[in-house]
Every structure is written in C-alpha cells, then in structure tokens.
Motif scaffolding. Structure first.
Motif, mmCIF file in Angstrom:
data_model
loop_
_atom_site.group_PDB
_atom_site.id
_atom_site.type_symbol
_atom_site.label_atom_id
_atom_site.label_comp_id
_atom_site.label_asym_id
_atom_site.label_seq_id
_atom_site.Cartn_x
_atom_site.Cartn_y
_atom_site.Cartn_z
ATOM 1 N N ARG A 92 82.368 33.317 2.202
ATOM 2 C CA ARG A 92 80.901 33.827 1.741
ATOM 3 C C ARG A 92 81.396 35.098 2.992
ATOM 4 O O ARG A 92 80.908 35.962 3.613
ATOM 5 N N ASN A 93 81.580 34.569 4.141
ATOM 6 C CA ASN A 93 81.827 35.239 5.715
ATOM 7 C C ASN A 93 82.396 36.109 5.167
ATOM 8 O O ASN A 93 82.356 37.532 6.155
ATOM 9 N N ARG A 96 80.879 39.078 3.383
ATOM 10 C CA ARG A 96 79.165 39.479 4.268
ATOM 11 C C ARG A 96 80.267 40.478 5.098
ATOM 12 O O ARG A 96 79.903 41.757 5.168
ATOM 13 N N GLU A 97 81.836 39.870 6.197
ATOM 14 C CA GLU A 97 82.112 41.229 6.405
ATOM 15 C C GLU A 97 82.634 42.542 5.342
ATOM 16 O O GLU A 97 82.536 43.245 6.307
ATOM 17 N N MET A 98 82.989 41.886 4.698
ATOM 18 C CA MET A 98 83.429 42.918 4.077
ATOM 19 C C MET A 98 82.484 43.868 2.577
ATOM 20 O O MET A 98 82.906 44.447 1.374
ATOM 21 N N ARG A 99 81.073 43.654 2.841
ATOM 22 C CA ARG A 99 80.264 43.814 2.404
ATOM 23 C C ARG A 99 80.162 45.828 1.218
ATOM 24 O O ARG A 99 79.690 45.722 0.455
ATOM 25 N N THR A 100 80.649 46.245 2.431
ATOM 26 C CA THR A 100 80.951 47.513 1.838
ATOM 27 C C THR A 100 82.210 47.570 0.381
ATOM 28 O O THR A 100 81.510 48.709 -0.252
ATOM 29 N N ARG A 104 77.110 45.364 -4.590
ATOM 30 C CA ARG A 104 75.970 44.003 -5.139
ATOM 31 C C ARG A 104 75.884 42.842 -5.435
ATOM 32 O O ARG A 104 75.670 42.043 -5.195
ATOM 33 N N TRP A 107 78.766 40.460 -4.149
ATOM 34 C CA TRP A 107 78.055 40.029 -3.146
ATOM 35 C C TRP A 107 77.000 38.804 -3.368
ATOM 36 O O TRP A 107 76.435 38.099 -2.748
ATOM 37 N N GLU A 108 75.858 39.373 -3.546
ATOM 38 C CA GLU A 108 74.782 38.339 -3.977
ATOM 39 C C GLU A 108 75.532 36.948 -5.042
ATOM 40 O O GLU A 108 74.502 35.989 -4.295
ATOM 41 N N ASN A 111 77.000 35.303 -2.373
ATOM 42 C CA ASN A 111 76.143 34.435 -1.368
ATOM 43 C C ASN A 111 74.895 33.237 -1.755
ATOM 44 O O ASN A 111 74.671 32.506 -1.334
ATOM 45 N N ASP A 112 74.268 33.493 -2.940
ATOM 46 C CA ASP A 112 73.980 32.174 -3.569
ATOM 47 C C ASP A 112 74.545 30.983 -3.881
ATOM 48 O O ASP A 112 74.465 29.996 -3.724
ATOM 49 N N LEU A 115 74.823 29.465 0.020
ATOM 50 C CA LEU A 115 73.182 29.127 0.320
ATOM 51 C C LEU A 115 73.090 27.782 -0.695
ATOM 52 O O LEU A 115 72.850 26.065 -0.152
ATOM 53 N N ARG B 50 67.182 36.308 1.144
ATOM 54 C CA ARG B 50 67.704 36.230 0.948
ATOM 55 C C ARG B 50 69.101 35.961 0.520
ATOM 56 O O ARG B 50 70.351 35.957 0.939
ATOM 57 N N THR B 51 68.738 35.993 -0.593
ATOM 58 C CA THR B 51 70.143 36.144 -1.770
ATOM 59 C C THR B 51 71.173 37.731 -1.025
ATOM 60 O O THR B 51 71.808 37.853 -1.037
ATOM 61 N N VAL B 237 80.783 41.675 13.069
ATOM 62 C CA VAL B 237 80.011 40.610 11.932
ATOM 63 C C VAL B 237 79.272 40.315 12.603
ATOM 64 O O VAL B 237 78.149 40.262 12.168
ATOM 65 N N TYR B 242 74.366 44.466 11.994
ATOM 66 C CA TYR B 242 75.176 44.434 10.934
ATOM 67 C C TYR B 242 74.935 44.655 9.650
ATOM 68 O O TYR B 242 75.650 45.121 9.006
ATOM 69 N N THR B 246 76.999 48.337 6.974
ATOM 70 C CA THR B 246 77.498 47.457 5.985
ATOM 71 C C THR B 246 76.223 48.649 4.965
ATOM 72 O O THR B 246 76.623 48.789 3.746
ATOM 73 N N SER B 250 78.180 51.222 2.706
ATOM 74 C CA SER B 250 78.151 51.453 1.820
ATOM 75 C C SER B 250 77.599 52.481 0.855
ATOM 76 O O SER B 250 77.673 53.603 -0.059
#
Lengths: 314, 486
Positions: A92-93, A96-100, A104, A107-108, A111-112, A115, B50-51, B237, B242, B246, B250
């Motif tokens: 997940r981290n 987040r770091e490579m989110r670009t 979406r 990622w979601e 992330n879910d 969580l 959050r998501t 990060v 941060y 991102t 994007s």
C-alpha cells in the motif's frame, strides 16, 4: 518513459501483494489440513513456516508450534517484516508513493485492502476469527487485481505490475512444491501413502487448484500428475509454465519499447525454454528438488537483472 | 471572543429565515433535507476521503523523520459566492499578482522601486527571501509567480482583505478539486439545480500556463507543446502535501520526481527513466529554494540536484515558481503591497491590505506592545499558522512570552488588528452553526496573462470563535461555489 524508481515501486508493490496472497492461501490450506483428525498439526504449521522462510525467526520467539501462535505470527507479528500485515502495508505504501502511475481504482482497492487489514489485525486474532480474515483478505487482493486488469493501460507501467506478480507467483509455487518434495517427503511417509496424498491435497489447495486438478485428473492423485499440473500445465494460472510465459510476455513487450538491450529478457527466455522443454520424466530424472532449486535461482537472477536493466535504483 | 461577524449565509445579524440571495436556493434544499440523511452523508464523505487517501501528514518529531497520515475534516455546507462578488475578487487578484510578478522582475534587475524610495532597500536586499543568485537573470517568459495562492478574508458584504500572499509553493489546490468532486458525488441534485462554475479544468489550465512558460530550447527547431516534459519535484512521501503532489502530477501528465531521480546530463536537467535519462523542460517544484541545488544554496541539502541552478541560468529549464519568488511572501513587505501595486499598475489597489505594524519601527513596536491582547502577531517569515499569536484568544502566559520575543527580535515580527472574519455555517451534529472562514484562490501567471479558476479553497476554523483556519491547527475545508450568471 516512466521513472525507474516508479517502475521499481510498482514491481515491488505487486510482489508484496502476490506474496501476501500466497501466504493467505497457504494458511487456509493448513487450516483445512489441521481439521483432519490424523494430521500432525505441528508438521503442517512447520511446513508453512519453512516455505515462507520464517521458521528460524518463529522458533526464536516461541516455545511451541501452537497453531494460533503460528497464525498470529504469520498474519501480524510486529517484529516480522514478512507478516501479512507488514507486506500489505508495504504494498500500500508503494502504491501511495507511485500513486501517479496507477489508476484511481487500483489505488483505492489497494488502500481499502490496507485499511481492512490494519483494522482486522490490530489485535491478536482468535482461531474462530481466522477463516473470516482469510476470506476478507482473499477478496481484497482479488479486488486489487481486478481493478488493475479492468482499468490499467496495457503499457510499460502495467508490465512492471505483471512482472512483479508473475515473478512472485513462480517463486511461491516452486517453493511450495519444493518444501513438499524435499522436507516432507524425506522426513515422513512414503510416496503414495494416505498421509502423503493428504499432503498433496493440501498443496493443491494452497494454490487454489484442488478442484481444477481433480476435474482434470479424474480424482487421481499422483506425484507425477501433480508435477505435470503445477510445473508444466500452462492452463493452470499458478504453474511455473504459466508464470514464466507471463514473465517472458512482459519482458518481450518492454524490450520492444526500450532502445537498449534488456538482458533480463534473454535470461527469462532461457528460463522459459527450460520449463517448456521439460517433461515429467526429465524432471524426475534430473531430480525434482534439483529442478526446482535451479528454477528458483534462475527466477532470482531474472528479478535482479530487471532491477538493473530498468534502473530501479541509482 | 464574541466578535460580531458577517455571516455569508444569513447576513450581518445572523438571524436565519432571512438568507442572503446566493444562499436562498441552497437553504431551501437544506430545509427540506432530513438531518439523518445529512449525517450519513458526513460519514460517507469521510469514507470517500479515507479510501481515496486524501490525507496530509503531520510531523511527530522535529526532524520530520516520522509522520502520521491524517484526514482534513471536510464540511458538507458549501461556501457560496455570487458571480459579481467573484468578478470583483478576480479583478483584484489579477492586479495584485501581476504587480507581484513585476515587483520580482524589478528587484532582480534595476530595482527601480527601491531607487524611487517606495520600498526600503534593506527590506529587499537584506531579506531572507531575496536570492542574490537571481540578480540580473530573466526567467523564461519573465514569469516568477507561476502559481500564487492568495489568502483572502471577508469582513462584510463587499469587503475582502488580503491576509497574505503565498508565492513560494502554495498548496491546497487538490482539496479545492477533491472537495468539489466529493460534493458532486454526494449531492448531484444540487449541481443539477444550481448553476455553479466548474473548477475541474484547473489542471489543464495549469498545464497550458506552464507550457507557455517553457524555456526556448536551442536544440529544438520549434517548441512543440505536445511533447513538453513537465516534472513535479516533491520532497517525498513523508511531506505533508504528498497527496497533493501525486494528485497534481497525475492530472498534469507530469512525472512525479524526487531529487535522487534527477541528474544533470550535458546542458539539461534529466530524470532516470527505465529507458535512460530523459530531459525535463519544466520543473514544477514543491520544495523550497534552499533545497533546489546544494551547490548554489545549501550544501547540506539532500533534496536538491547539484548543478541545477547553472542549467537554469543557462536558459535550459523552466522552474515554477522561479527561485527567489518567496521574497513576495515576506510579511513585512506585505505592508508595502498597496504602494507596490500602485507603483507598477498605476492604479489604486482593488483588494484591501490589512493594516500592518512593522515591529522593526520603534513607534509601531510601542503601539503593538501596548495593544498586544487585541492584535494578531506574525513572524515575517512564518507560514502554516505556526509561531503566531492571536491576542484576544491568547493566555496571559502566551502574551508574556510574545512580549519578550517582540522586544528581543522586533524586526522578525509584524502585527495586525484582529479582523472579524466572516462566518459560514458548518453542519454539526444536526444543526448549522457559524464558523470563521478564509478563502485561498489559485492564480496562474504566464506570458499570456493571469488566469484564475473561479473559486478556491475555503478553510474553516472548526472550533467555535476560533480564527485559525490552518489544517495543521485543526482547521477544516469546504467546497467553494461561485454561482454563474443566469
């Protein structure tokens, strides 16, 4: 062209995700095994620890192979960076770091997944809760893979995700098979004994292939047909043949899009050829353990070469 | 505290039932809503954030090595401005930001404004934000202030003040965009009924603006914007913004780079890609000047790229915002802003400046010390609401502490009257309660002029009576609606 660091981050995100997914399958299979009255549960749990390479660390910190202790160790032991919780957090981290670089949706889902894991594994789990954790986890990682498949462009970025997943999956199946063959076989029962076929059954369940195998081999369990299935059958999505084909696909794609020579592609093709040309007989003649050890070493070499070829690090 | 504040929904007296025009339609909708449904919407918003991972990091220790991710509280009641109000604000912003860009060009060239005696020499050349390395250099397109976030507060029906200018590396625009997206997801019916100016094209407007600031590349016959390479430089990060880095990378189609991805190759800044080192045309940096180039600025910086400034000065790279732009954020210079605007535009400033006492001046210092419990005291180089004193809300101990600081280091402080910031209701439990707000619109500058997306980020102090809206200090955000003309 994407950044080398980003490619590396995605490669490892999917390696961690796949590794945690394999771990969950193994725990699930071990739980099923432990339900059978004749099973020596210690052997079962010890073999999971051996396969994940964590036996020494576990023995260091625990007196006995109490199943719930092993399960908690594998799922959430804080000092253990290969626990499910630690690996999902890492995946997940990285996301987040490579989110670009990821969509979406991907990622979601990732992330879910984190969580959820963070929530259910915040405290020690009890034996009664384990099946639910496994069910949730299997679903959450399927959601990440689903989002990846449904939304990501079939481009360089996606190729690194696929590479990470396929490399890890190839390693996971090879290790599972090797532990079964070498550790269990050399210690306990004879090939073909009832205990042994129970062990093979566990193995098949660990790769979520029990039903497929039974259908394909008409309910007959033998070492040879299992090797055929898990090593050579390229219809089976966790077989070595399937994973190596995916690795070669992805590297071939990347090779065509990079001007410089991609050495990893050459290494992977060699590895693919070895699997492709093998037969059950040739593997057994060579020695299954020897064959798998070589495969694991080759896969490691391909992974290292990928890191170099695509400039993951400075 | 009980400052009588202008409420943007209910007008000055704050009595409901007689809502201001721009809130009438929203108010009717709100009255017809079931508060239980709204409460579930609040939970829904939180889970969306959050998501999506819309978090900011707060630092747990001083050296910023570890941080935790937190959600910025989001309130579901929009902040609504009429098209007329916005048009006036936008005109004022354009005038102000153009003047800031002219001012920066001037002080790094002939410094006419200093020669004319409008701004004291020491305040410019002795300023921490002034970069001597920029002297005599013209950035591509003569643009310094590619992106400025101007903090506005409102005190009355038609009184807007500029509280501060953020020209260094303004943040918050991702919240403007995400807040809108979240509101549209939760209350589509409102967007169907009301004519609300969209903000979603901010990233493409930013991209166009940055592309038109591109350095002319001598190795390229005609610059082609389609293959302009933009990279967003992030500290990484663990940086508090941060998520925003991102998000913007994007949406801009930019590479999100860290310093260790970068290297100088030949005459270009390049980034390490899977296929080798690829040149960068525009560097949208979200790091401070000090962290750009250790050879030029800070030898101990791990965040910069050695030699980057030479590439920049050779004209082979656009840096947004230009190094040295932070000078314009200085709170002592802020007090000269009306004169600065007049000097360059030849017209009166459209947006008001808050009266500012410069504590470096003995008379001002005496006044500030006498009226400390009525004033807001700020560090000239501070930001994020840190190191600030809100007199009317401060304890005796805080007042005494600031008194000592002011006497010891008077030139580092300015003071302003405590303004009665306008309020907008927030939805709390089951009712609407007024809370103070500010507004940060984002202003883009390019050789083609100034461009502003209608709206901005509304920050809201969630504590009753509080005037501090910063997210690092427990503030929240709202969606900001500019109503279009019918």
């Amino acid at each position: 062209m994407m950044l080398g660091r980003t490619a590396g981050g995605l490669f490892w995100m999917f390696r961690y995700l796949e590794r945690s997914d394999s771990l969950v399958r193994m725990i699930n299979a071990a739980l099923n095994m432990a339900l059978i009255p004749t099973t020596d549960t210690e052997v079962v749990w010890r073999s999971v620890l051996t396969t994940t390479g964590q036996e020494a660390l576990f023995v260091d910190r625990h007196e006995s192979f109490e199943p719930i202790e092993v399960v908690n160790f594998l799922l959430r032991e804080p000092a253990h960076n290969q626990s499910l919780r630690a690996m999902i957090e890492q995946a997940r981290n990285n996301g987040r770091e490579m989110r670009t670089a990821i969509t979406r949706e991907t990622w979601e889902a990732m992330n879910d997944c984190w969580l959820m894991v963070d929530d259910v594994l915040s405290d020690k789990v009890t034996m009664r809760e384990v099946p639910e954790v496994i069910r949730l986890m299997t679903r959450q990682s399927a959601l990440v893979y689903g989002a990846q498949q449904a939304t990501m462009m079939r481009d360089n970025t996606n190729s690194f995700c696929r590479l990470g997943k396929s490399i890890e999956r190839a390693l996971s199946t090879a290790r599972l098979l090797d532990v079964k063959n070498f550790v269990l076989l050399s210690s306990a029962s004879d090939v073909g004994s009832p205990t042994d076929s129970l062990q093979w059954e566990t193995l098949l369940r660990s790769v979520s292939a029990y039903d497929s195998y039974m259908r394909l081999h008409k309910g007959k369990v033998s070492a040879a047909s299992i090797v055929d299935f898990l090593v050579l059958d390229d219809r089976m999505p966790r077989s070595l043949a399937y994973s190596t084909a995916r690795i070669v696909d992805a590297l071939g794609y990347l090779d065509r899009r990079h001007e410089e020579q991609i050495d990893a592609n050459k290494l992977a093709t060699e590895m693919f050829d070895v699997v492709d040309e093998a037969t059950v007989d040739s593997i057994m003649d060579f020695g299954l353990h020897q064959f798998l050890s070589r495969f694991i070493a080759d896969t490691g070499r391909v992974a290292n070469q990928i890191e170099k070829d695509f400039r993951f690090y400075e | 505290m009980g400052v009588a504040a202008f409420d943007e929904m209910n007008g000055l007296d704050g009595a409901s039932g007689d809502r201001r025009g721009c809130y009438r339609q929203y108010g009717d909708w709100y009255d017809a809503e079931d508060t239980r449904r709204l409460r579930s919407k609040v939970r829904e918003a939180r889970s969306v954030f959050r998501t999506t991972g819309i978090t900011f990091n707060t630092y747990e220790d001083e050296n910023q090595s570890s941080s935790t991710e937190r959600l910025i509280p989001f309130d579901i009641v929009p902040r609504i401005l009429t098209s007329g109000e916005w048009a006036d604000v936008a005109k004022g912003l354009e005038q102000r930001v153009s003047a800031i860009n002219d001012f920066l060009f001037d002080v790094y060239h002939d410094a006419e404004i200093v020669k004319a005696g409008v701004v004291p020499e020491t305040l410019v050349f002795g300023n921490q934000g002034y970069l001597p390395q920029m002297a005599g250099f013209s950035p591509p397109g003569n643009v310094y202030t590619h992106i400025v976030g101007v903090d506005l507060v409102r005190t009355d029906e038609d009184e807007f003040y500029v509280l501060e200018d953020n020209a260094r590396t303004p943040s918050g625009v991702s919240y403007m965009l995400e807040n809108r997206e979240t509101m549209q997801r939760m209350f589509p019916e409102l967007f169907a009924d009301l004519n609300i100016e969209p903000v979603r094209n901010y990233p493409s407007r930013l991209r166009a603006s940055l592309e038109s600031c591109m350095a002319a590349d001598p190795q390229r016959a005609t610059p082609n914007n389609n293959d302009t390479t933009i990279a967003l430089l992030t500290p990484g990060v663990h940086n508090s913004a941060y998520y925003e880095h991102t998000f913007l990378a994007s949406k801009l189609g930019a590479a999100l780079v860290e310093a260790h991805d970068l290297r100088i190759a030949g005459s270009r800044l390049t980034m390490r890609t899977t296929g080798g080192y690829a040149p960068i045309d525009v560097l949208y940096r979200r790091v401070d000047d000090d962290f750009l180039d250790p050879l030029t600025f800070r030898p101990d910086s791990m965040l910069g790229v050695a030699g980057l400034f030479d590439i920049y000065r050779a004209g082979n790279l656009t840096i947004a915002n230009a190094p040295g732009t932070g000078l314009a954020d200085d709170k002592a210079l802020y007090s000269y802003m009306p004169e600065i605007i007049k000097f360059y535009s030849g017209t009166e400033p459209l947006l008001k400046n808050v009266h500012t006492w410069r504590c470096s001046e003995p008379d001002s210092l005496a006044y500030v010390l006498d009226h400390l419990d009525e004033l807001v005291v700020k560090q000239v180089n501070g930001s994020g609401g840190y190191g600030m004193l809100v007199g009317p809300a401060a304890s005796k101990r805080d007042l005494a502490r600031f008194r000592r600081k002011l006497i010891a280091k008077s030139s580092e402080y300015v003071a302003q009257p405590t303004l009665a910031l306008s309020t907008v209701p927030i939805f709390k439990q089951s009712e609407l309660v007024p809370r103070h707000v500010d507004l940060r619109p984002f202003v883009l500058t390019s050789p083609n002029g100034v461009d502003i997306v209608p709206g901005g980020l509304t920050r809201v102090a969630l504590k009753k009576g509080s005037l501090v809206v910063n997210s690092s200090q427990g503030g929240g955000t709202k969606d900001t609606w500019v109503l279009a003309d019918d």
